[in-house]
Write a protein that holds these residues in place. Sequence first.
Motif, PDB file in Angstrom:
ATOM      1  N   ALA A 114      47.221  88.652  70.092  1.00 33.81           N
ATOM      2  CA  ALA A 114      46.742  87.527  69.285  1.00 33.81           C
ATOM      3  C   ALA A 114      47.719  87.284  68.143  1.00 33.81           C
ATOM      4  CB  ALA A 114      45.343  87.817  68.734  1.00 33.81           C
ATOM      5  N   ASP A 115      47.510  86.163  67.456  1.00 33.51           N
ATOM      6  CA  ASP A 115      48.397  85.712  66.392  1.00 33.51           C
ATOM      7  C   ASP A 115      47.733  85.950  65.043  1.00 33.51           C
ATOM      8  OD1 ASP A 115      49.997  84.272  64.619  1.00 33.51           O
ATOM      9  OD2 ASP A 115      50.258  82.581  65.981  1.00 33.51           O
ATOM     10  N   ALA A 116      48.400  86.702  64.173  1.00 36.42           N
ATOM     11  CA  ALA A 116      47.834  87.049  62.859  1.00 36.42           C
ATOM     12  C   ALA A 116      47.597  85.827  61.981  1.00 36.42           C
ATOM     13  CB  ALA A 116      48.752  88.032  62.130  1.00 36.42           C
ATOM     14  N   SER A 146      48.294  81.723  54.972  1.00 38.21           N
ATOM     15  CA  SER A 146      47.289  81.629  56.037  1.00 38.21           C
ATOM     16  C   SER A 146      46.924  82.988  56.593  1.00 38.21           C
ATOM     17  CB  SER A 146      47.823  80.807  57.211  1.00 38.21           C
ATOM     18  OG  SER A 146      47.582  79.460  57.015  1.00 38.21           O
ATOM     19  N   ALA A 147      47.927  83.818  56.755  1.00 43.20           N
ATOM     20  CA  ALA A 147      47.675  85.155  57.308  1.00 43.20           C
ATOM     21  C   ALA A 147      46.788  85.962  56.368  1.00 43.20           C
ATOM     22  CB  ALA A 147      48.995  85.881  57.560  1.00 43.20           C
ATOM     23  N   ILE A 148      47.001  85.802  55.058  1.00 46.63           N
ATOM     24  CA  ILE A 148      46.153  86.508  54.092  1.00 46.63           C
ATOM     25  C   ILE A 148      44.726  85.952  54.156  1.00 46.63           C
ATOM     26  CG2 ILE A 148      45.764  87.039  51.653  1.00 46.63           C
ATOM     27  CD1 ILE A 148      48.772  86.884  51.200  1.00 46.63           C
ATOM     28  N   GLU A 149      44.625  84.630  54.240  1.00 50.94           N
ATOM     29  CA  GLU A 149      43.284  84.008  54.341  1.00 50.94           C
ATOM     30  C   GLU A 149      42.549  84.495  55.580  1.00 50.94           C
ATOM     31  OE1 GLU A 149      44.519  79.940  54.174  1.00 50.94           O
ATOM     32  OE2 GLU A 149      44.350  79.836  51.992  1.00 50.94           O
ATOM     33  N   GLY A 325      45.821  83.044  45.335  1.00 54.40           N
ATOM     34  CA  GLY A 325      45.494  81.694  45.764  1.00 54.40           C
ATOM     35  C   GLY A 325      44.367  81.649  46.774  1.00 54.40           C
ATOM     36  N   VAL A 326      43.958  82.819  47.286  1.00 57.33           N
ATOM     37  CA  VAL A 326      42.859  82.865  48.247  1.00 57.33           C
ATOM     38  C   VAL A 326      41.563  82.921  47.457  1.00 57.33           C
ATOM     39  CG1 VAL A 326      41.767  84.248  50.061  1.00 57.33           C
ATOM     40  CG2 VAL A 326      44.254  84.027  49.975  1.00 57.33           C
ATOM     41  N   GLY A 327      40.742  81.918  47.607  1.00 50.81           N
ATOM     42  CA  GLY A 327      39.602  81.721  46.718  1.00 50.81           C
ATOM     43  C   GLY A 327      38.590  82.836  46.656  1.00 50.81           C
ATOM     44  N   ASN A 328      38.217  83.381  47.799  1.00 50.72           N
ATOM     45  CA  ASN A 328      37.051  84.269  47.800  1.00 50.72           C
ATOM     46  C   ASN A 328      37.415  85.751  47.852  1.00 50.72           C
ATOM     47  OD1 ASN A 328      38.079  83.956  50.324  1.00 50.72           O
ATOM     48  ND2 ASN A 328      36.113  84.033  51.371  1.00 50.72           N
ATOM     49  N   ALA A 329      38.547  86.098  47.258  1.00 53.29           N
ATOM     50  CA  ALA A 329      38.905  87.514  47.216  1.00 53.29           C
ATOM     51  C   ALA A 329      39.571  87.815  45.886  1.00 53.29           C
ATOM     52  CB  ALA A 329      39.850  87.868  48.357  1.00 53.29           C
ATOM     53  N   ILE A 330      39.405  89.060  45.410  1.00 55.96           N
ATOM     54  CA  ILE A 330      40.074  89.472  44.191  1.00 55.96           C
ATOM     55  C   ILE A 330      41.000  90.637  44.485  1.00 55.96           C
ATOM     56  CG2 ILE A 330      38.305  88.675  42.564  1.00 55.96           C
ATOM     57  CD1 ILE A 330      37.328  91.642  42.500  1.00 55.96           C
ATOM     58  N   ILE A 331      42.034  90.756  43.654  1.00 51.68           N
ATOM     59  CA  ILE A 331      42.979  91.865  43.816  1.00 51.68           C
ATOM     60  C   ILE A 331      42.394  93.072  43.105  1.00 51.68           C
ATOM     61  CG2 ILE A 331      45.302  92.667  43.268  1.00 51.68           C
ATOM     62  CD1 ILE A 331      46.119  89.657  43.227  1.00 51.68           C
ATOM     63  N   VAL A 332      42.218  94.165  43.818  1.00 51.13           N
ATOM     64  CA  VAL A 332      41.658  95.358  43.187  1.00 51.13           C
ATOM     65  C   VAL A 332      42.684  96.469  43.018  1.00 51.13           C
ATOM     66  CG1 VAL A 332      39.284  94.868  43.885  1.00 51.13           C
ATOM     67  CG2 VAL A 332      40.732  96.228  45.379  1.00 51.13           C
ATOM     68  N   ASP A 333      43.836  96.336  43.677  1.00 58.23           N
ATOM     69  CA  ASP A 333      44.886  97.315  43.485  1.00 58.23           C
ATOM     70  C   ASP A 333      46.221  96.689  43.855  1.00 58.23           C
ATOM     71  OD1 ASP A 333      45.399 100.810  44.582  1.00 58.23           O
ATOM     72  OD2 ASP A 333      46.129  99.679  42.846  1.00 58.23           O
ATOM     73  N   ARG A 334      47.253  97.088  43.196  1.00 58.11           N
ATOM     74  CA  ARG A 334      48.587  96.589  43.508  1.00 58.11           C
ATOM     75  C   ARG A 334      49.566  97.702  43.201  1.00 58.11           C
ATOM     76  NH1 ARG A 334      46.343  94.337  39.413  1.00 58.11           N
ATOM     77  NH2 ARG A 334      46.250  92.139  39.875  1.00 58.11           N
ATOM     78  N   PHE A 335      50.532  97.940  44.112  1.00 59.16           N
ATOM     79  CA  PHE A 335      51.509  98.977  43.832  1.00 59.16           C
ATOM     80  C   PHE A 335      52.773  98.762  44.629  1.00 59.16           C
ATOM     81  CE2 PHE A 335      50.499 101.255  47.782  1.00 59.16           C
ATOM     82  CZ  PHE A 335      49.176 100.921  48.009  1.00 59.16           C
ATOM     83  N   TYR A 336      53.787  99.471  44.190  1.00 59.66           N
ATOM     84  CA  TYR A 336      55.094  99.452  44.845  1.00 59.66           C
ATOM     85  C   TYR A 336      55.299 100.868  45.384  1.00 59.66           C
ATOM     86  CZ  TYR A 336      60.248  99.303  45.208  1.00 59.66           C
ATOM     87  OH  TYR A 336      61.548  99.364  45.650  1.00 59.66           O
ATOM     88  N   ASP A 337      55.595 100.941  46.635  1.00 59.95           N
ATOM     89  CA  ASP A 337      55.782 102.282  47.196  1.00 59.95           C
ATOM     90  C   ASP A 337      56.858 102.240  48.257  1.00 59.95           C
ATOM     91  OD1 ASP A 337      54.482 104.554  49.399  1.00 59.95           O
ATOM     92  OD2 ASP A 337      54.709 105.096  47.285  1.00 59.95           O
ATOM     93  N   LYS A 338      57.853 103.076  48.117  1.00 56.73           N
ATOM     94  CA  LYS A 338      58.929 103.211  49.100  1.00 56.73           C
ATOM     95  C   LYS A 338      59.453 101.850  49.552  1.00 56.73           C
ATOM     96  CE  LYS A 338      58.910 107.800  49.653  1.00 56.73           C
ATOM     97  NZ  LYS A 338      58.052 108.198  48.527  1.00 56.73           N
ATOM     98  N   SER A 339      59.809 101.040  48.559  1.00 56.17           N
ATOM     99  CA  SER A 339      60.438  99.751  48.835  1.00 56.17           C
ATOM    100  C   SER A 339      59.517  98.723  49.489  1.00 56.17           C
ATOM    101  CB  SER A 339      61.716  99.921  49.687  1.00 56.17           C
ATOM    102  OG  SER A 339      62.625 100.776  49.042  1.00 56.17           O
TER     103      SER A 339
END
Lengths: 353, 121
Positions: A114-116, A146-149, A325-339
């Motif tokens: 399938a297509d993500a 779109s893929a995130i949505e 930009g995705v309306g119905n979701a919030i960011i709960v964690d963000r990080f940089y790891d191994k590039s």
Amino acid sequence: MRDVKVKANSKSTEEEENEMSSSLSVKSTPEIEKKYVHRVYDAIAPHFSSTRFAKWPKVAAFLESLPSGSVVLDAGCGNGKYLGLNPSCFFIGCDISNPLIKICSDKGQEVLVADAVNLPYREEFGDAAISIAVLHHLSTENRRKSAIEELVRVVKPGGFVLITVWAAEQEDKSLLTKWTPLSPKYVEEWVGPGSPMNSPRVRNNPFFGLESIPETDVSAKDQKAGLESIPETEESTREPKATQDSLGEQKDKSSVEVLLEALKMNQQEYFVPWHLPYHRAEVSGASASALASGLAKKDDRKGTVVYNRYYHVFSEGELERLASGVGNAIIVDRFYDKSNWCIVLQKEALNQD
Amino acid sequence: MRLIMHNMLTCNIKGVINKSPLRIEAEKVIKKEVDFNPDFLRHMLAKIEWKALVDGARSMGYTELPVHAPGIESDEPFLRKFHHALLELNLEEGSLVCQESGRKFPVNKGVPNMLLHEKEV
């Protein structure tokens, strides 16, 4: 029986048509992805899979944190490395590559092709979703969004989504020279129909000569690096420019035009080589036609068929901006790891009043 | 493909409103035993489109499921049937058919291919 949801038609015909044409272009696969993502992974699948065995601790931690019995949807599951990682969860994986999915199904995993960007799933079925090293293969911002949505759509309210992508800011800069940056004068040739690798402009350009792109064997390198954490990135890029990726007006534009516009802003578009050893290439069979059509080149010195994979690497903050930009979701964690830039989203829970 | 996956699948062809469930045309079905986990099954009950499961199971040759899912108390005999239908029936070869457009999505060696053609997007 499921209720059939019918939208109230409050838009004008013209608005609707514009929406439909822009959503048409979003869900259609651009040529650059067909040639430099889909066909490449199809050709290299078993070899690629053999180099993808180490479980990234950050992904493992996310999966292990999920409640027992969770249905986990892996969009762009590749060789199924993470399917079943948490044995108390039920995993369903999809990938656009049939050969990669075959590797998963041979392991008894529950998978489909399938297509993500257009998941054939009804909403809210999953308890969680993951997208590991996938979005950087999508060549327009609208497709990446779109893929995130889609990931958010298919999880239940309150469900979590983990997304990881290659960073423009790579930790190991010594491998900078391995990547070929896309430049405007080559986009038309490489992305358009015909034989990109065989065009005179490409052939006569020393930059594209393999002598100028030193290479190490990816799979051996991955193995030597140890199993502590092997993200999908193998090589690094040039110094990133600190420019913003704006949400461009991408309606009604061809994918070539969109790519050319992206290139004007900052260099985040690359071809990353994959060296497929001759004996592997012969087994796969796809390489004969790839060589004939110019999609791949031979490196007799290394004894490999060289494919190029298209990447849009993400600059710092870009993944967050896209996700916010995705309306119905919030960011709960963000990080940089191994590039890699990584983000965890949570879908809005239902209102309790 | 097992019915747990089938229950989630939709036909995304542009313009189609009735995207799921997909009708199953079964050519080859095999049964593979899976460990019984009542907690997981109860968790799945809330997600499952019951009629789609019943119809899907029938197409694969299993007719023991009740027409309606029981209320809050689901006893073991019921869960055993639910378990069998949801997790132990494998469609190896066949098609998934969109009820509205008639489009057939192939299932080969247990793997559905849900990719759309250019014009369908």
